[in-house]
Design a protein around this motif. Structure first.
Motif, short mmCIF file in Angstrom:
data_model
loop_
_atom_site.label_atom_id
_atom_site.label_comp_id
_atom_site.label_asym_id
_atom_site.label_seq_id
_atom_site.Cartn_x
_atom_site.Cartn_y
_atom_site.Cartn_z
N ASP A 96 37.65 34.40 23.03
CA ASP A 96 37.13 36.00 24.06
C ASP A 96 36.53 35.36 24.93
O ASP A 96 36.10 36.07 25.99
N ASP A 97 36.48 34.01 25.36
CA ASP A 97 35.61 33.58 26.55
C ASP A 97 36.37 34.20 27.89
O ASP A 97 35.29 34.23 28.70
N GLY A 98 37.52 34.17 27.94
CA GLY A 98 37.87 34.71 29.45
C GLY A 98 38.75 35.88 29.09
O GLY A 98 39.72 36.31 30.10
N LYS A 99 38.50 36.70 28.06
CA LYS A 99 39.05 38.06 27.78
C LYS A 99 39.18 38.91 29.02
O LYS A 99 38.25 39.21 29.49
N GLY A 100 40.37 39.40 29.39
CA GLY A 100 40.36 40.34 30.40
C GLY A 100 40.04 39.74 31.74
O GLY A 100 40.33 40.41 32.84
N CYS A 101 40.28 38.41 32.01
CA CYS A 101 39.94 38.02 33.29
C CYS A 101 41.14 37.68 34.15
O CYS A 101 42.35 37.55 33.38
N VAL A 106 36.82 41.64 38.07
CA VAL A 106 35.65 40.71 37.77
C VAL A 106 35.33 40.70 36.32
O VAL A 106 34.87 41.56 35.81
N CYS A 107 35.62 39.53 35.76
CA CYS A 107 35.18 39.38 34.15
C CYS A 107 33.98 38.73 34.25
O CYS A 107 33.38 38.61 33.20
N ASN A 108 33.36 37.93 35.40
CA ASN A 108 32.01 37.38 35.20
C ASN A 108 31.94 36.57 34.14
O ASN A 108 30.75 36.60 33.50
N PRO A 109 32.61 35.45 33.72
CA PRO A 109 32.05 34.64 32.94
C PRO A 109 30.86 33.95 33.32
O PRO A 109 30.70 33.44 34.38
N GLN A 110 29.87 33.58 32.41
CA GLN A 110 28.44 33.07 33.00
C GLN A 110 28.84 31.63 33.28
O GLN A 110 29.67 30.90 33.01
N GLU A 188 34.75 31.83 38.32
CA GLU A 188 35.26 33.09 39.16
C GLU A 188 34.22 33.38 40.32
O GLU A 188 32.99 33.47 40.19
N ILE A 189 34.89 33.83 41.64
CA ILE A 189 33.92 34.01 42.70
C ILE A 189 33.93 35.47 42.81
O ILE A 189 32.89 36.39 43.07
N ASP A 190 35.02 36.28 42.68
CA ASP A 190 35.17 37.68 42.78
C ASP A 190 36.20 38.20 42.38
O ASP A 190 37.04 37.40 41.55
N LYS A 213 43.29 33.57 42.85
CA LYS A 213 43.66 33.26 41.36
C LYS A 213 44.68 33.42 41.01
O LYS A 213 45.46 33.99 40.67
N SER A 214 45.43 32.25 41.41
CA SER A 214 46.84 31.72 41.69
C SER A 214 47.12 30.62 40.71
O SER A 214 46.72 30.70 39.47
#
Length: 223
Positions: A96-101, A106-110, A188-190, A213-214
């Motif tokens: 689930d670390d990157g779920k929805g990214c 913006v999924c905002n992983p720490q 992730e930046i934005d 995000k390509s």
């Protein structure tokens, strides 16, 4: 993007004496070469996980092979390139670390947390900071990480071969004119941008900077 870290120690060249290993991915049975550079263990090959094998729905356009030729993914050893959202495993197939990214959200992983993404268990998609540590440890020269073959316009004569790929990282070109390769990070930046890593045949630097995000290739790093 990442700033210089004075605590990173320069690693002596070790192409013929680096500490190498292997990584077995039990999801599809592939084995990857790995290399220890300083304090980090990296895959010394690009990830080559075909996601259609794990879903009833095809992931058309979200990953592929150079020149749209499967031989480049497999026989020629280039691995696959992936859309950033797939690299982050936005569908949460493996964690689930990157779920929805993905693009537009913006999924905002720490910043300092590990995102497994598509990497095998015990490994993760590197952050921009982890790429920066590798860059600093290998002398801040792109050619030190670049494979000594397959770069279309890079001369690779005897005078320059000695400084190519001196850490066993073996970065191969990833675009159709074989002049550049882009790698993905978990940073992730934005909603539009993440941090990308670019190595080119002509540039002396490894560029770690904003990118859409390509698409890019994946080099997993050990947890």
């Amino acid at each position: 993007m990442p700033s210089a870290d004075s605590s990173v120690t320069l690693v002596p060249p070790c192409r013929d004496s680096c500490e190498y290993g292997t990584l077995f991915d039990d999801r599809d049975g592939k084995t990857y070469k790995t290399v220890k550079i300083g304090t980090q263990w990296w895959m010394a090959e690009n990830l080559n996980l075909y996601m259609d094998e794990f879903s009833n729905e095809p992931f058309d356009g979200q990953s592929g092979c150079l020149f749209d030729n499967p031989a480049y993914c497999d026989e020629y050893g280039y691995g696959r390139y992936y859309l950033w959202s797939m690299a982050m495993d936005s569908a949460a197939f493996f964690s689930d670390d990157g779920k929805g990214c993905g693009s537009g959200v913006v999924c905002n992983p720490q910043k300092n947390s590990r995102v497994q993404g598509l990497c095998p268990a015990g490994w993760h998609l590197p952050s921009a900071d982890e790429w920066n540590i590798l860059y600093l440890a290998t002398g801040e020269r792109a050619e030190h990480l670049r494979a000594s073959h397959d770069w279309q316009y890079y001369p690779n004569g005897p005078s320059v071969f000695s400084i190519c790929d001196i850490y066993g990282f073996g970065a191969l070109p990833g675009n159709e004119d074989r002049t550049r390769v882009n790698f993905l990070t978990s940073y992730e930046i934005d909603e539009k941008y993440s941090a990308g890593v670019s190595i080119s045949y002509s540039g002396m630097r490894v560029y770690i900077d904003w990118d859409y995000k390509s698409y890019g290739f994946i080099r997993c790093i050990k947890d």
